[in-house]
Design a protein around this motif. Structure first.
Motif, short mmCIF file in Angstrom:
data_model
loop_
_atom_site.label_atom_id
_atom_site.label_comp_id
_atom_site.label_asym_id
_atom_site.label_seq_id
_atom_site.Cartn_x
_atom_site.Cartn_y
_atom_site.Cartn_z
N GLN A 1 3.79 42.61 -24.34
CA GLN A 1 3.06 41.54 -25.03
C GLN A 1 3.96 40.34 -25.27
N LEU A 2 5.23 40.58 -25.59
CA LEU A 2 6.18 39.49 -25.76
C LEU A 2 6.35 38.70 -24.46
N ARG B 1 3.25 36.56 -23.85
CA ARG B 1 3.23 35.37 -24.72
C ARG B 1 4.22 34.33 -24.24
N THR B 2 5.38 34.77 -23.79
CA THR B 2 6.40 33.84 -23.30
C THR B 2 5.92 33.13 -22.05
N LYS C 1 2.81 32.61 -21.15
CA LYS C 1 1.73 31.72 -21.54
C LYS C 1 2.27 30.43 -22.16
N ALA C 2 3.29 30.58 -22.98
CA ALA C 2 3.90 29.41 -23.61
C ALA C 2 4.58 28.53 -22.57
N ILE D 1 10.84 29.78 -27.92
CA ILE D 1 10.57 31.22 -27.79
C ILE D 1 11.67 31.90 -26.97
#
Length: 102
Positions: free
Chosen positions: A60-61, A64-65, A67-68, A79
């Protein structure tokens, strides 16, 4: 990033450089879960469950990274700086083959 399953082996305790056995996990999440089941088949259910939880958290991390990175360059730097040590994350598992432990 790549994810690895790191397993501590008792047989290598006298050689600290090779103490951890590192296995690369599949890039597909479902196949990585099955791979953990296969590699830790003789381990306690608690250790297997904790390893799967860590895989989920780190996956999940990474999502998210990524996506950012697509959305905003500034967020990516922030991040990436916060989670720099998780770029090559390992799911660490200790081998407990002591007498009397389950």
């Amino acid at each position: 990033g790549k994810l690895y399953l790191c397993m501590k082996t008792v047989e290598r305790a006298h050689k600290p450089a090779t103490l951890w056995h590192r296995v690369a996990l599949h890039h597909n999440y479902a196949e990585a879960l099955n791979q953990i089941d296969g590699l830790l088949s003789h381990w306690s259910r608690f250790i297997v469950h904790k390893s799967k939880q860590r895989l989920t958290k780190i996956t999940q991390l990474l999502l998210r990274t990524r996506k950012a990175m697509r959305n905003n360059r500034f967020q990516t730097q922030r991040i990436a700086h916060q989670h720099d040590d998780m770029k090559f994350a390992c799911l660490q598992v200790e081998n407990r083959h002591h007498a009397g432990s389950a």
